[in-house]
Design an enzyme around this catalytic site. Structure first.
Site, mmCIF file in Angstrom:
data_model
loop_
_atom_site.group_PDB
_atom_site.id
_atom_site.type_symbol
_atom_site.label_atom_id
_atom_site.label_comp_id
_atom_site.label_asym_id
_atom_site.label_seq_id
_atom_site.Cartn_x
_atom_site.Cartn_y
_atom_site.Cartn_z
ATOM 1 N N TYR A 1 -13.979 15.825 -8.841
ATOM 2 C CA TYR A 1 -13.524 14.639 -9.453
ATOM 3 C C TYR A 1 -13.810 14.843 -10.971
ATOM 4 C CZ TYR A 1 -14.530 9.856 -11.510
ATOM 5 O OH TYR A 1 -14.618 8.877 -12.112
ATOM 6 N N TRP B 1 -12.200 14.067 -15.348
ATOM 7 C CA TRP B 1 -11.055 13.891 -16.196
ATOM 8 C C TRP B 1 -10.221 14.896 -16.474
ATOM 9 C CZ3 TRP B 1 -9.303 9.881 -19.600
ATOM 10 C CH2 TRP B 1 -9.642 8.459 -19.458
#
Lengths: 201, 823
Positions: free
Chosen positions: B153, B155
């Protein structure tokens, strides 16, 4: 010119190029004299950091423990593993302007090397401390007058590099080694041909 | 394996750094040349590319990325944009594949307590790829897909050729993996909103800025910093919020900020600053609602036509349920905003066209489901939902979501997908645990293999983990309670990290693979996730530096080793995937009658822009629903806004009751006998994207204090502790301790300190229990419990701390004293 100069430059280059393996550590510890850097014990200004490097090496424990401790220090200081706070990037570009790698000093070094028919290998940047020292060693050996300018280049950023080592090196070895290199270069400066003294601005 | 065998296997030899160039007469003393560094250099000039901080031109000279020029159509280029150069050339760039020494010598699971010490060994790419592929095979065969966590997980970088999807695809093709759901930003909103309005709600286009400028009389920003975070975007930022906030500043409207910090936006808009105790927003809203109800200022007709369950909520409000009337005085005692001010707000909101702007901070805390639910309940009582300039939004702070949307097609189809694991793969019985866990429960999973947990009305079992592979994410930033996490992570026998930077997570890894950055590969993305203003070609500007390789190259090489190359690539190169994404968007555009050039033209021109249709400018969310709730019902069981949810009631969760409720958190300023006196606010930073760019010296210079993460502290709290502006301070609680640089200010509520998330974790003794973080990672101090059993989201904003001037000599940023010989 002191005879051991080129060899000492090359020895420093090796020490800053790669982490130490067991054999390297044994060589440095042989006679308790830092191997190829042994002659520096008697050089002006070099005694204290030389002793410090020796002591740090001794404090690193048995060979296996020393490999691990000094390798961790190398990775943290020189390969970026320490993050922004504990890194001492061995690149001249890291200490000018924005601090980004591959900046003007790298271009200048690559051009200088190319003038001498040299290229950098292993995807490395031309302003790596080890590359600059290797080139200095070669220029000194060849009696090339450009040695003085390269000496000045290295001496110009070494204080910042040594400071970063001093701040981030938990092992103490590389901090001492960087200080020793600075002392060596200062002493070497006196040995360079007249009129070629380094401009440290 | 013995050390010498290891050395032989990985080819540990001294590097040859200099060689004679071909055909040149070289200085004496160097060996024969072999391959030189210079890859085929890309031409000089400017190359258009894009990052989460916006579209830019990368200046390229001599194969180097030497400058950044923002796209001329960016109305407010981000001060973070130069950071894209730091991502490429920062000294913390990962240069080579590396393996932790103990892991390399002794195998998976060796000395996990030594992770983070930095004792890595450089290996060749072939060796690294063999090790990674071997580990995936080993764990699949010895255990099974339930032992591999692929819920990576984070960005990552901008671009739709998504490396996290590549990893999931590879893990699926090679047998399967345990995935993660939810996120660390808005998990509580995402899980509660479907019960309230039938959708995630806080995503996609929102009521447009123009409707606010034209119709709102009062704009209340509740726990939201609307300017700072619009600097970044989920795809590529368009910064189209800038003209709106400038116009709103001049519009003379009543603007209110309810926030523990007087933000830049509050100052720009000359807003009224109201600073409740953190974590009490639900109570504050309930107090306002009570005034609306008792003074009959609520819109009974709207509530009857468009909502269900208000009667049950009203019984809670006036105390018929629990004997406690939730009066303004009741709320004031909790939130410390005067009761008279709460009544004023009720009158102000009800007497004007009021737009409530909710953020995500108030739901990143214990019982975070309640605040957004209550925000909508409050908006429903005001009866302005669906009217221009009225109602609410929950996404004005990210992606400039008030920008009118163009008809641009999505850039989503045609990309790399995770796919599914082989139908004939190893049987995966239920007793092996869940196939997906809520991402913020990862440490619970590691600590309780086989243990049960509740989530969104169901009970699951945690799988038993051995391996995890992380790509483009930094769990040792985004997860809470760092010391607990470091200890729990030892459960993983192998931790693989693929990244371009030595993040805290990479430092904790066993195998590290260096990936190329955004300017070193080809990609494509949408400019403005909400607006769809353009689709940008992200063309490779320079060759990857050092030994970095593009994510796709890495995964193809792994797929080869795992025997799934053809299934993985389907014959496509990286650029083929870019083309496929574009062509799929173009086909979608055709069906919407939005013409787009062919791929080659697009790739050559670099960007294709889309025009806003006039009808989109004055779009109001929920206007259709308001116009005809029968024809345009919400996708809830009742078709209406559910102020009381029967579905939630059936879960019987005391930490998430079936209507908005004030529930006391375990740590807050009002707690009885609290051990620590200050509330820690760990908001998203203004000049980073979470942890991205924390290593960018040029950007960090804009905010760091004493070389550390800045910590906002009120003048009164600082004075009481003898802390001066610029001091190094220590923040601590039972979970850990960090250093930071004090910013003494009148812009933070007394009793609150702010230390922004994303500050790089920098432990003094890596792996050591309760070691000091020298830079200021707030997640050393935050709490790691779920918002409730319903959403199991992060509760980073629920944490109490103490702070003191750091008297001891601060480590690591020792003031420079040149070695004695070096002066």
């Amino acid at each position: 010119m002191l005879p051991a100069t080129t060899e000492i430059c090359a020895a420093f280059a090796d020490l800053f190029a790669d982490p130490l393996q067991a054999g390297d550590i044994e060589a440095l510890r042989a006679d308790d004299a830092l191997g190829r850097l042994a002659p520096l014990a008697g050089w002006p200004g070099c005694g204290e950091p030389w002793q410090r490097a020796r002591a740090a090496l001794a404090a690193a424990g048995g060979t296996e423990a020393a490999v691990s401790t000094l390798n961790a220090a190398f990775c943290r200081l020189f390969l970026g593993v320490g993050g922004p706070a504990q890194s001492a990037p061995p690149y001249q570009s890291a200490y000018v302007g924005t601090g980004r790698l591959f900046a003007e000093p790298e271009t200048e070094m690559a051009a200088m090397l190319a003038r001498h028919g040299l290229v950098v290998q292993d995807n490395e940047a031309a302003d790596h401390l080890a590359v600059e020292l290797l080139a200095l060693s070669a220029l000194l050996a060849a009696g090339d007058p450009e040695a003085a300018a390269l000496h000045a280049r290295i001496a110009g950023w070494l204080p910042d590099f040594a400071a970063a080592c001093a701040a981030g090196d938990a092992s103490g070895f590389y901090a001492a080694l960087a200080a020793l290199l600075f002392a060596f270069l200062a002493a070497l400066n006196a040995e360079l041909p007249p009129g070629a003294a380094s401009d440290r601005t | 394996m013995t050390r010498s065998a290891v050395s032989a296997a990985i080819g540990l030899t001294r590097r040859r750094l200099l060689a004679a160039s071909a055909g040149a007469s070289a200085l004496a003393g160097f060996g024969l040349p072999f391959a030189s560094r210079a890859a085929a250099a890309l031409p000089d000039g400017e190359v258009m590319s894009a990052a989460h901080w916006g579209v830019f031109y990368a200046r390229v000279q001599g194969g180097r990325f030497t400058g950044v020029r923002p796209w001329e159509k960016d109305p407010r280029p981000s001060p973070m944009l130069p950071g894209v150069q730091d991502i490429v050339y920062g000294p913390t760039r990962i240069r080579y594949p590396m393996v932790r020494r103990a892991w390399l010598e002794k195998g998976p699971g060796a000395a996990p307590g030594e992770r983070g010490r930095g004792d890595f060994v450089r290996v060749s790419w072939d060796k690294a790829l063999d090790l990674v592929a071997g580990e995936i095979k080993r764990v699949q065969s010895q255990f099974g897909p339930w032992a591999i966590f692929g819920g990576s997980y984070g960005w990552r970088s901008a671009g739709r050729v998504n490396p996290q999807m590549m990893m999931k695809r590879l893990l699926n093709l090679s047998g399967g993996y345990v995935d993660s759901s939810e996120d660390y930003s808005k998990a509580a909103i995402e899980r509660i909103m479907p019960y309230v309005v039938g959708s995630v709600e806080a995503e996609g286009p929102q009521s447009t800025y123009q409707t606010v400028l034209d119709h709102s009389q009062v704009v209340a920003f509740w726990g939201v910093s609307p300017i700072d975070n619009n600097g970044i975007a989920n795809t590529v930022a368009d910064h189209l919020d800038a003209p709106f906030f400038d116009a709103l500043a001049k519009a003379g409207k009543r603007v209110i900020f309810i926030d523990p910090v007087r933000t830049d936006a509050c100052k720009l808009l000359r807003g009224e600053w109201i600073a409740p105790r953190p974590g009490t927003d639900t109570a504050m809203m309930i107090g306002i609602a009570h005034t609306l109800l008792t003074e009959k200022l609520h819109d009974a007709k709207f509530l009857a036509a468009y909502t269900t369950g208000f009667d049950k909520f009203a019984a809670y409000l006036d105390g018929r349920i629990d004997g406690v009337a939730k009066t303004a005085e009741w709320a004031s005692a909790i939130c410390e905003v005067p009761a008279a001010k709460l009544r004023d707000l009720a009158h102000l909101f009800a007497g004007n066209r009021t737009f409530l702007v909710g953020g995500w901070a108030t739901q990143r805390q214990q019982h975070g489901e309640q605040t957004p639910w209550m925000l909508i309940t409050l908006a429903a009582m005001l009866g302005q939902i669906g009217l221009p300039g009225g109602g609410f939004t929950q996404r004005y702070h990210l992606d400039a979501c008030g920008t009118p949307a163009t008809p641009a097609p999505a850039v989503a189809g045609g990309g790399i997908v995770a796919g599914t694991r082989p139908a004939n793969g190893k049987p995966w019985p239920d007793e092996r645990g869940a196939k997906v866990i809520p991402c913020a429960r990862i440490v619970d999973m590691l600590e309780n293999p086989g243990g049960s947990y509740e989530f969104n009305g169901r009970t699951f079992r945690y799988p038993d983990m051995r391996l995890t592979y992380w790509v483009g994410g930094n769990p040792f930033h985004h997860h809470q309670d760092r010391n607990r996490q470091v200890a729990a992570w030892r459960k993983f026998e192998t931790f693989i990290v693929q990244d371009s930077q030595w993040t805290a997570s990479a430092r904790m890894a066993d195998i590290v693979l260096p990936s190329a950055t955004v300017v070193e590969r080809n990609d494509i993305d949408r400019v403005g996730p909400a607006s769809g203003r353009a689709i940008v070609a992200m063309k490779q500007a320079i060759a990857p530096v050092f030994e970095a390789r593009s994510d796709y190259d890495i995964f193809v090489a792994l797929a080869q080793r795992l025997g799934v190359e053809q299934a993985f690539t389907t014959g496509k190169t990286e650029l083929d995937w870019v083309r496929s994404l574009y062509d799929t968007a173009r086909k979608l555009g055709e069906t919407k009658k939005v013409p787009m050039p062919d791929f080659d033209t697009f790739w050559k021109q670099g960007i294709v822009e889309f025009e806003v249709q006039p009808a989109a400018v004055n779009w109001t969310k929920y206007a259709d629903f308001r116009a005809d709730p029968l024809l345009n019902p919400l996708p809830t069981p009742s078709g209406k806004i559910e102020i009381f949810s029967e579905a939630v009631e059936k879960m019987h969760y005391d930490d998430c009751p079936p209507h908005p409720t004030w529930l006391e958190p375990t740590e807050w300023l009002g707690q009885k006998d609290g051990k620590y006196p200050l509330h820690l606010d760990s908001a998203h930073p203004k000049l980073r994207l979470h942890s991205q760019l924390c290593n960018a010296a040029v950007v960090r210079r804009l905010y760091a204090v004493a070389g550390r993460e800045p910590c906002l502290i009120s003048t009164a709290d600082a004075k009481a502790r003898g802390i001066a502006d610029g001091d190094v301070v220590r923040l601590f609680n039972d979970r850990g301790q960090v250093l930071a640089g004090a910013v003494v200010t009148g812009d933070v509520r007394p009793g609150v300190v702010r230390l922004c998330e994303g500050a790089w974790y920098d432990p003094e003794r890596p792996g050591g229990r309760d070691t000091l973080c020298k830079y200021g990672d707030p997640n050393v101090l935050t709490k790691d419990v779920g918002t409730s059993r319903l959403a199991q989201g992060t509760t980073a904003h629920t944490a109490m701390v103490q702070i003191e001037k750091f008297a001891a000599k601060a480590p690591a940023v020792t003031v420079f004293a040149a070695p004695s010989a070096a002066v």
